[in-house]
Design a protein around this motif. Structure first.
Motif, mmCIF file in Angstrom:
data_model
loop_
_atom_site.group_PDB
_atom_site.id
_atom_site.type_symbol
_atom_site.label_atom_id
_atom_site.label_comp_id
_atom_site.label_asym_id
_atom_site.label_seq_id
_atom_site.Cartn_x
_atom_site.Cartn_y
_atom_site.Cartn_z
ATOM 1 N N HIS A 125 -3.377 114.791 59.763
ATOM 2 C CA HIS A 125 -4.434 114.423 60.336
ATOM 3 C C HIS A 125 -5.247 115.213 59.372
ATOM 4 O O HIS A 125 -5.951 116.734 58.520
ATOM 5 C CB HIS A 125 -4.349 115.770 61.373
ATOM 6 N N HIS A 161 -10.807 118.591 62.007
ATOM 7 C CA HIS A 161 -10.277 119.751 62.332
ATOM 8 C C HIS A 161 -11.438 120.937 63.738
ATOM 9 O O HIS A 161 -11.152 119.468 64.418
ATOM 10 C CB HIS A 161 -9.856 120.710 61.057
ATOM 11 N N ASP A 203 -4.674 123.655 57.496
ATOM 12 C CA ASP A 203 -4.164 122.553 58.604
ATOM 13 C C ASP A 203 -5.912 122.047 58.261
ATOM 14 O O ASP A 203 -6.969 122.631 59.189
ATOM 15 C CB ASP A 203 -4.707 124.311 60.212
ATOM 16 N N GLU A 222 -6.285 115.156 65.776
ATOM 17 C CA GLU A 222 -4.857 115.641 66.063
ATOM 18 C C GLU A 222 -5.305 116.759 66.787
ATOM 19 O O GLU A 222 -4.640 117.564 67.708
ATOM 20 C CB GLU A 222 -4.652 115.832 64.711
ATOM 21 N N GLU A 223 -6.379 117.325 66.579
ATOM 22 C CA GLU A 223 -6.764 118.348 67.078
ATOM 23 C C GLU A 223 -7.404 118.479 68.496
ATOM 24 O O GLU A 223 -7.264 119.342 69.311
ATOM 25 C CB GLU A 223 -7.740 119.747 66.468
ATOM 26 N N TYR A 274 -4.725 131.506 62.229
ATOM 27 C CA TYR A 274 -4.589 129.961 62.378
ATOM 28 C C TYR A 274 -5.656 130.139 63.495
ATOM 29 O O TYR A 274 -5.593 130.302 64.487
ATOM 30 C CB TYR A 274 -3.506 129.988 63.517
ATOM 31 N N HIS A 275 -5.923 127.893 63.338
ATOM 32 C CA HIS A 275 -7.212 128.180 64.359
ATOM 33 C C HIS A 275 -8.610 129.549 64.054
ATOM 34 O O HIS A 275 -8.561 129.500 65.596
ATOM 35 C CB HIS A 275 -6.932 127.785 65.773
HETATM 36 ZN ZN LIG Z 1 -4.566 122.961 63.709
#
Ligand SMILES: [Zn+2]
Length: 527
Positions: A307, A310, A328, A362-363, A477-478
């Motif tokens: 993907h 983001h 990511d 994707e997110e 993460y995120h």
């Molecule tokens: Zn993600």
């Protein structure tokens, strides 16, 4: 000098150019990651100019590599979405019990979900606790059996029975909202035990202003009716259980131990009014093809996916509100480019064709890949396998590989054989309860019957790497700190690409297409 010998010399030089070294590839890969995760891509949020700039960059790389466009509009496959914003300030929620109203803070106590279809503007519904909320009749477990869900909000908690495969639990979790809406439930409220919290509530709050998305075409949506969907702060969850004769603490302890859970009515009802805005958005997948060489097999496709989108920009954390998404998933996108470049540099001619698919949204709930898997730009039946890159996490040396889904299809044995030849053992998912197998784009392919794998740097749950990974998840993460200023094992990332590149090549060259394992739950999607 006459032209012909000069040309011959030039051609000879070109023909003998050695493929780039691993070090050169690592440098090139990092350059792509750096471009895609740079601040001027503005976090590559689906439907924004930043996302489009990233997509344009990928297209220029694909052209330079020499892959064929395989979208519906050159390399692009546009997808139409509806974007949904929930305005916290204009919304309200409360627990109502015996005529008494206890107001809930939005987003302090409860965060109303934005994705997965339209929310109702107003709701007042009884709450029923249905344990893990997992419908898995094939495993002899069904939390919805014998419960009247009609018009109610189902309250569920993290976790699941220990004796059921992670893949099956993960699938059941993902499918929960659809199943509940089809059973007439009015909504879903998700609780998380303190132990299972992955993203701190403060970070979820920071992102609560972000929009959600679903397909503009209602026929493509999983949840087709208006449906309330929210998550509840662990710290506030005890108040839901007041008057029920049970406590959140007691239920949490059972859930953390994967024990059977009681199902019962909760005392309060939930009343909420939701202030929303909607707007149409279009964003594109990017699709390229490396044509196969075999007269018969080249009409079939091995699909790589990663993907490209983001989280964009949001409330600043430590003064930084830009979500660069380096791991990511700029790293995964650049990984596909590295594999494609390496195939080209080695002049490999796989028998089947290969597709490189860079998906959007994707997110927002695996939407770009879902769209591609439902409406592929090649005949659906021609897709034989999917290899997905999402957060492989090259943050420590590569000693082993976790191929999510390896127990589910013949791809697992092929992956193990490649690993053996490279000194990279396959290790199982150290945290099967995290749902990783259905949390990224491979799942969209699985649902359409395509055997798939997704790749992670391997480790065991008691290895020191587990702590490095846990730290990364809780801090980066995120979060805006998933940026270019973090330690990355660049050379090891290239080794993982070689592993996946070799695996895909074996799949592309094999006489037979991969098959689901006899016992795999996901076999049911095969057609
Ligand atoms: Zn993600």
């Amino acid at each position: 000098m006459r032209l012909a010998p000069f040309l011959a010399l030039l051609l000879a030089a070109w023909a003998t150019t050695p493929p780039p070294t691993a070090a050169e590839r690592a440098e090139r890969w990092w350059a792509d990651v750096s471009t895609l995760a740079a601040d001027d891509m503005e976090g590559r949020l689906t439907g924004t100019p930043g996302y489009q700039r990233a997509a344009d960059y990928v297209v220029t790389q694909l052209e330079e590599i020499g892959l064929e466009p395989a979208g519906t509009d050159g390399f692009f496959q546009p997808v139409a979405f509806e974007e949904q914003f929930v305005d916290a300030a204009g919304s309200s929620a409360a627990l109502v019990s015996a005529g008494r109203e206890t107001p809930l803070a939005i987003p302090g106590d409860i965060i109303i979900g934005r994705g997965d279809g339209r929310r109702p503007e107003r709701i007042e519904a009884p709450l029923v606790f249905v344990g893990y909320g997992l419908h898995m009749p094939e495993a002899g477990h069904d939390d919805f059996a014998g419960i009247d869900l009609s018009g109610k909000i189902a309250v569920v908690i993290s976790g699941g029975p220990a004796d059921v495969s992670g893949a099956l639990k993960a699938h059941a979790r993902r499918d929960r909202a659809r199943l509940l809406s089809e059973r007439g439930a009015a909504g879903l409220l998700s609780l998380t035990t303190a132990k299972a919290v992955e993203v701190p509530w403060a970070r979820s709050m920071a992102q609560a202003g972000q929009s959600g998305m679903y397909f503009a075409d209602p026929a493509l949506r999983d949840v087709k009716t208006e449906f309330f969907n929210a998550s509840f702060n662990t710290e506030s969850s005890e108040k839901l259980f007041t008057g029920s004769g049970r406590t959140f603490a007691e239920i949490s302890a059972l859930a953390d131990a994967s024990r059977p859970l009681p199902r019962f009515d909760l005392k309060p009802a939930l009343r909420a009014s939701v202030a929303m805005r909607h707007r149409p958005v279009t964003s594109s997948n990017v699709v390229a093809r490396l044509p196969g060489s075999d007269r018969r097999l080249r009409s079939e496709h091995v699909v790589f996916s990663a993907h490209l989108d983001h989280l964009g920009t949001s409330t600043p954390i430590n003064g930084d509100g830009l979500y660069n998404g380096a791991m990511d998933n700029a790293a995964g996108v650049a990984g596909l480019l590295d594999i494609a470049r390496s195939y080209k540099a080695r002049r490999l001619k796989p028998r089947r064709s290969m597709l490189f698919v860079f998906v959007t949204a994707e997110e927002k709930g695996l939407l770009g890949s879902r769209y591609f898997a439902l409406r592929p730009t090649v005949p659906k039946s021609s897709i034989v396998a999917n290899m997905n890159f999402d957060m492989a996490l090259p943050i420590f040396p590569l000693k082993s590989v976790t191929a999510l889904g390896s127990e589910e299809s013949s791809l697992g044995a092929t992956a193990a054989a490649v690993g053996q030849s490279m000194g990279l053992p396959l290790v199982p998912d150290p945290f099967p309860d995290r749902n990783a197998f259905v949390r990224s784009d491979q799942y969209s392919f699985i649902r359409e019957g395509v055997p798939a794998l997704a790749f992670k740097f391997g480790f065991g749950k008691d290895d020191p790497e587990a702590e490095v990974e846990r730290q990364w998840r809780s801090t980066r993460y995120h979060a805006p700190s998933d940026d270019l200023a973090q330690p990355v094992a660049r050379a090891d990332a290239i080794r993982l690409h070689d592993f996946v590149g070799e695996l895909a090549l074996r799949v592309a060259n094999a006489p037979e297409r991969p098959t689901w394992s006899g016992q795999s739950f996901f076999r049911r999607f095969a057609r």
